[in-house]
Design an enzyme around this catalytic site. Structure first.
Site, PDB file in Angstrom:
ATOM      1  N   ASP A  29      34.550  39.341  31.850  1.00 13.61           N
ATOM      2  CA  ASP A  29      35.055  38.527  32.947  1.00 13.61           C
ATOM      3  C   ASP A  29      36.203  37.653  32.437  1.00 13.61           C
ATOM      4  O   ASP A  29      36.551  37.672  31.260  1.00 13.61           O
ATOM      5  CB  ASP A  29      33.918  37.681  33.532  1.00 13.61           C
ATOM      6  CG  ASP A  29      34.089  37.412  35.021  1.00 13.61           C
ATOM      7  OD1 ASP A  29      35.249  37.341  35.477  1.00 13.61           O
ATOM      8  OD2 ASP A  29      33.073  37.257  35.727  1.00 13.61           O
ATOM      9  N   GLU A  86      32.779  30.349  42.956  1.00 14.83           N
ATOM     10  CA  GLU A  86      32.008  30.104  41.740  1.00 14.83           C
ATOM     11  C   GLU A  86      32.276  28.720  41.146  1.00 14.83           C
ATOM     12  O   GLU A  86      33.388  28.222  41.155  1.00 14.83           O
ATOM     13  CB  GLU A  86      32.322  31.179  40.703  1.00 14.83           C
ATOM     14  CG  GLU A  86      33.798  31.318  40.375  1.00 14.83           C
ATOM     15  CD  GLU A  86      34.056  32.455  39.419  1.00 14.83           C
ATOM     16  OE1 GLU A  86      33.446  32.473  38.340  1.00 14.83           O
ATOM     17  OE2 GLU A  86      34.880  33.323  39.737  1.00 14.83           O
TER      18      GLU A  86
END
Length: 863
Positions: free
Chosen positions: A336, A532
């Site tokens: 990520d 997020e």
């Protein structure tokens, strides 16, 4: 145990004694429509299963890969393993460095233009493609994009309901169709690779990514994982091509099970729970032929159980031994955003541990040149075996071959390229919205409304498309958007006007119009956009009235006036909403419906849909403010509405008066005169209320609040957003030297009793990168309403850190216990200097027991 559905709630049943040492999982059973069936129960697995992928590729692929690999230099191989962000790399650099992949993050567009056209996207895609095809190896580049509910970065695109809404539909075929439509949207703008679906089995709804998960129930996630991959990859088994794109199963593994729902936090699950709860979506996705898996930011740690994997990006057990070994995944693993920098001993541009653990393709948005240089050197020095590099590139080439890229035309010449029709799938989106609507209360069968009903519409989200689309829409957090940014969208208000007629709909957002004379009041309330990190409620309770008091205020104005009130909740997770439900005759969870708000309206008006409400909860609904985690397998499971609950149109059921006891602002102790047990977070990618980040100088010592865009400027100091740990998580402050100035975080409404942190031997902690050492004396201070304050001298601290990598600074709060009134603190963090200085700050918090850490600074060093 196995998870089974009995009366709408997952229950425990005994496992079979003859469970094999390693089970084998293939394609799921199919329902009557030919889609993956949501099973009534899932057998407990004693070990990680071998998953039989239906994607086999073509017989000569491996020989072709070996031949290509043989002709590549080490630098070219590492280039294939490198994924920069489009804002940080030019097409010519793609050619020069033999780059294998590029990405655009949320809120990144061609030319930094939010309203970039399809042609703009295709032009950039062609540029990268042509550059890669003119490199020495001629290996085609692939472009990955966060298309998580449609191609949501692209202006004018139809955006579908977020996954929490699709979960409420309990319809795997719908998930397949939405994923297929998303693939066509991606092809319309020239990308190859979707960073979706998210397969988190969310256990604590305080997590800011709850809405990205289909359900807390692994049975749903297992079936949906199969069909999401099936739809994105167009059912391919040898070559994707055609209408499909490369799909991504993410985030491996356990991102939905972190303590307190903290994003990128620690999952303490046993290995059995990882196998049987958090792994289920991956078994479905890999069986369907998922070609890529994105590794999670979270850690997997539980010392009591002997589990110390730490950050999964660096876990050999999770990646090499489990995913590639036992499960048998043969595609590529991608990290990520800057995740390698979170592995101990690594930075954003250097991490042999992650590559050796099994990462094949490294998402390194900005520091990609340094990453290539470092990785080549690490191979040459033996830190990374050449065999590991060859395996990584083999997997990358395998996926590219299976996607048909080597035989493909440039992006603008492919199917659906520049198709306006492919970008707009309003009918499917509206149908998905209808299926996802979940009716929780309908006293007196207020719904459906008669077609000629005269309604008063109130609430902040009735005519607010950004609120109904949520995070990951045009921008990363879904913020900064207006209705004008959605030219092809329908708000819930507009949908009601379509269904009832303009003359029958009166809109008053604040509820000041008298409801007398209307057939019903429709109140559209709920959450505002987040993604997020920013969306985490880690320190807060689930009480909606505390999070969004304006919603309760609107309901108080219109309820009890003799006109029935229908409340529509727009949001990304179940919240404690007893007060709001009590003030409503009917209550609908609309989740985050996307751009087709008309689907919400359709379900409220008789005859507009034809089938009535059918959505049921894929997440349990809390009965109290601190009732989290809340899952059927949690001890003392006692929700307000159980997993699987949802009223059908015409069903006679009455929800009685609910307890309105207010919950605490936080569900754990954070201060007072006792001992703090939970972090006091001041800034985590954004301000954490009640604190706001500000700058001050002679230009305005009263403070200039740093805006939502992360910027503020005085002559003496300016601030811009930056990456410290993850995308856009920090504030880069530049003191110009023109005069004294400060950066600080303050509760402007009052003070907080933080004695509990002194009692808990806490530390002030923050992550920092120092770009320029301070020219003059620099202090860190805390204020109990100026002139009550205490400070430490941080000149040497920042000077020593200048030019180095990111560091977590830990300063015992006891260092400030020399006149500071801990019972009345309004500014728990302030940096002041009167000379030139530049540093970035992120993740600012007070951490109980942090002063006891071996790397905590001594007070004597801060003089």
């Amino acid at each position: 145990m196995s998870l089974s559905l009995l009366g709408g709630v997952a229950q425990a049943t005994p496992a079979q004694a003859d469970t094999p040492a390693q089970p084998v999982i293939g394609q799921p059973a199919k329902d009557k429509d030919g889609c993956a069936k949501i099973e009534k129960s899932l057998p407990t697995l004693a070990d990680w299963p071998k998953v039989d992928s239906r994607f086999k590729g073509k017989g000569d692929d491996e020989a072709r890969i070996a031949q290509i690999l043989q002709g590549m230099t080490l630098e070219e191989k590492v280039g294939q393993m490198t994924q920069p962000e489009i804002a940080a790399i030019t097409p010519d650099e793609v050619r020069q460095y033999a780059i294998g992949s590029v990405l655009n993050g949320g809120g990144s567009w061609p030319g930094a233009n939010k309203h970039a056209t399809q042609q703009d996207w295709l032009n950039l895609a062609d540029s990268y493609w042509n550059a890669s095809k003119t490199s020495r190896t001629k290996i085609p580049v692939i472009w990955g994009i966060d298309a998580v509910h449609g191609n949501n970065n692209v202006y004018g695109t139809t955006v579908f309901p977020h996954n929490i809404g699709l979960g409420a539909a309990h319809d795997p075929c719908l998930v397949r169709d939405v994923a297929g439509a998303t693939a066509r949207q991606i092809r319309a703008t020239g990308q190859d690779w979707a960073f979706s679906p998210t397969l988190a089995v969310v256990q604590d709804d305080r997590w800011g990514r709850t809405y990205e998960g289909f359900s807390e129930d692994p049975r749903i996630t297992r079936a949906y994982g199969f069909e999401a991959i099936n739809g994105l990859q167009d059912g391919a088994t040898k070559r994707i091509g055609g209408s499909g794109v490369i799909a991504t199963a993410k985030h491996f593994i356990g991102d939905g099970g972190t303590i307190n729902g903290q994003d990128q936090g620690v999952n303490p699950s046993s290995e059995a729970d990882m196998i049987n709860i958090h792994g289920q979506g991956y078994y479905g996705a890999i069986a369907a032929g998922a070609q890529t898996v994105m590794v999670s930011f979270n850690s997997w740690t539980n010392p009591d159980l002997g589990i110390n994997e730490g950050k999964l990006t660096g876990s050999d057990k999770a990646l090499n031994q489990i995913l590639k070994g036992k499960i048998g995944f043969d595609g590529l693993l991608v990290s990520d955003w800057n995740a390698i920098g979170q592995v101990p001993g690594c930075t954003n541009s250097s991490c042999p541990q992650a590559i050796n653990a099994g990462i094949d393709l490294v998402m390194v948005p900005n520091d990609w040149k340094a990453f290539i240089t470092n990785t080549v050197a690490q191979v040459q020095s033996g830190q990374i075996p050449m065999s590991r590099i060859d395996d990584a590139v083999t997997r990358i080439l395998r996926v590219k071959l299976r996607d048909g890229l080597f035989e493909s035309q440039k992006p603008s010449d492919r199917s659906y390229a520049n198709s306006d029709e492919a970008l707009k799938d309003n009918w499917l989106a509206r149908d998905a919205v209808r299926e996802s609507q979940t009716l929780l209360k309908n006293n007196g069968n207020v719904l459906p409304l008669k077609p000629a009903s005269k309604v008063l519409v109130v609430g902040k989200s009735a005519d607010n498309i950004p609120n109904q689309t949520g995070g990951w829409t045009l921008s990363w957090q879904g913020t900064g958007n207006t209705n004008a940014d959605f030219p092809n969208a329908t708000s819930i208000l507009a949908g009601l006007k379509q269904d009832l007629g303009d003359a029958n709909v009166t809109f008053d957002a604040t509820g000041t119009v008298d409801p007398k004379g209307f057939d019903a009041v429709i109140a559209v309330i709920g959450e505002t956009p987040y993604a997020e990190g920013v969306g985490d409620l880690t320190r807060k309770s689930l009480e909606a009235a505390k999070l969004y008091p304006e919603d309760l205020a609107v309901l108080d104005k219109v309820s009890g006036k003799g006109t029935p009130v229908v409340t529509v909740y727009v949001g990304g997770r179940p919240l404690y909403m007893n007060k709001e439900i009590n003030r409503s005759d009917a209550f609908v969870a609309a989740w985050l419906p996307g751009t087709e708000g008309g689907g919400v309206a359709d379900m409220m008006v008789k005859g507009k849909d034809g089938t009535g409400y059918r959505g049921t909860l894929s997440y349990s609904w809390p009965k109290s403010a601190c009732q989290t985690p809340l899952n059927p397998w949690s001890p003392g499971y006692d929700p307000l509405f159980k997993l699987g609950y949802g009223l059908k149109t015409g069903q006679r059921a009455t929800v009685g008066q609910l307890d309105e006891t207010a919950g605490p602002a936080s569900c754990t102790s954070t201060g007072g005169g006792g001992t703090a047990t939970e972090d006091l977070v001041l800034f985590d990618r954004t301000d954490v209320p009640p604190y706001t980040s500000q700058i001050g100088s002679a230009e305005n010592w009263g403070g200039t609040v740093i805006g939502p865009d992360g910027t503020a400027a005085h002559t003496e100091i300016n601030v811009v957003p930056t990456d410290v740990n993850v995308q856009g998580d920090g504030l880069k402050a530049t003191w110009t030297g023109a005069g004294a100035a400060q950066l600080y975080m303050q509760n402007t409404a009052g003070t907080n009793d933080l004695r509990g942190y002194l009692n808990a031997d806490a530390a002030l902690e923050f992550d920092t990168t120092v770009q320029q050492a301070p020219a003059n004396r620099t202090v860190i201070s805390m204020h109990c309403v100026y002139p009550c304050f205490s400070e430490v001298n941080a000149t040497k601290l920042f000077t020593d850190l200048a030019g180095g990598a990111k560091t977590t600074v830990k300063i015992p709060v006891s260092c400030f216990n020399n006149g500071l009134d801990f019972e009345h603190i309004n500014t728990p963090f302030l940096v002041y200097t009167d000379g030139a200085f530049q540093a970035s700050f992120a993740n600012v918090r007070w951490v109980p027991k942090g002063a006891q850490d071996p790397d905590a600074r001594s007070c004597s060093s801060l003089t």
